[in-house]
Design a protein around this motif. Sequence first.
Motif, short mmCIF file in Angstrom:
data_model
loop_
_atom_site.label_atom_id
_atom_site.label_comp_id
_atom_site.label_asym_id
_atom_site.label_seq_id
_atom_site.Cartn_x
_atom_site.Cartn_y
_atom_site.Cartn_z
N GLU A 158 6.71 -0.46 1.13
CA GLU A 158 6.27 -0.42 -0.26
C GLU A 158 4.80 0.03 -0.34
OE1 GLU A 158 9.72 -2.84 0.32
OE2 GLU A 158 7.70 -3.04 1.19
N GLU A 159 3.98 -0.44 0.58
CA GLU A 159 2.57 -0.06 0.59
C GLU A 159 2.41 1.42 0.93
OE1 GLU A 159 0.33 -4.22 1.85
OE2 GLU A 159 1.17 -2.92 3.42
N VAL A 160 3.25 1.93 1.83
CA VAL A 160 3.19 3.34 2.18
C VAL A 160 3.53 4.21 0.97
CG1 VAL A 160 4.31 5.17 3.52
CG2 VAL A 160 3.65 3.04 4.64
N VAL A 161 4.57 3.86 0.24
CA VAL A 161 4.98 4.63 -0.93
C VAL A 161 3.87 4.63 -1.97
CG1 VAL A 161 6.61 4.74 -2.86
CG2 VAL A 161 7.44 4.22 -0.54
N LYS A 162 3.27 3.47 -2.22
CA LYS A 162 2.19 3.37 -3.21
C LYS A 162 0.97 4.17 -2.76
CE LYS A 162 -0.55 -0.05 -5.76
NZ LYS A 162 -0.82 -1.49 -5.95
N PHE A 163 0.59 4.01 -1.49
CA PHE A 163 -0.56 4.73 -0.94
C PHE A 163 -0.35 6.24 -1.00
CE2 PHE A 163 -2.18 6.89 2.85
CZ PHE A 163 -3.55 6.71 2.71
N ALA A 164 0.83 6.70 -0.58
CA ALA A 164 1.12 8.13 -0.56
C ALA A 164 1.08 8.73 -1.97
CB ALA A 164 2.49 8.38 0.07
N GLY A 165 1.50 7.95 -2.97
CA GLY A 165 1.43 8.43 -4.34
C GLY A 165 0.00 8.58 -4.82
#
Length: 227
Positions: free
Chosen positions: A136-143
């Motif tokens: 979830e943190e990766v998806v948020k960070f990548a966005g």
Amino acid sequence: MKWTPFSNSIRRTTFCAKERKMLYGNTVLPMKSFISTIKAIEKVVLFLLVIVFLPLPLHAAYDVYVDETMDFGSIRTVAIMPFINLTREQYAAERVRDLLMTQLLASKAVYVIPSGEVKRGIQRAGIADPTSPSPEEVVKFAGIVKVDAVITGVVREYGEVRSGQSAANVISLSLFMIEAQTGRIVWSASTSKGGIDLSDRLLGGGGRPMDDVTEEAINDLLDKLFR
């Protein structure tokens, strides 16, 4: 002459004496010394065989994972997170990460966003441990930073190792590529480079510089990524 156990023993003793003369010329060693010498030679040969074949990468076929459903051609921009450092060298993870960024940019295969942007993205995403972000943190960070994939890593060994009078530099490193949209790992690979080889053991060499060993390890991982 009629065969007897005693006569057979004489023949064996004579044969051994001839054999010892062939090995040592006119100097005939006592039987115990001769046997001890042969055993010592066998140990040396076995030791050399172990040294030669032990470093072979027996795990080479199993140190790469690739998600076959992933379209790696769609990855144009990546972010490299801070690495986990399991070594005693305080700055090992930072040095390896910086060199990986340089090598990836030099390959021109993908664009690597600057470490400053990565740091700001980590702060905005509220990632507590950027070395081990959750999906979830990766998806948020990548966005936030607008990347197609995120790379994390673990530095397990870095620095000098010693064995007897020999010393050499060694590195052991693992990388993971995480897809930005799903947060799942789509590629991972490990490598180990450097260490004490046969020439170092026999000649007491000091091995190669740490930068050279690190560069070789990173190039090995990039070859596994782009092959």
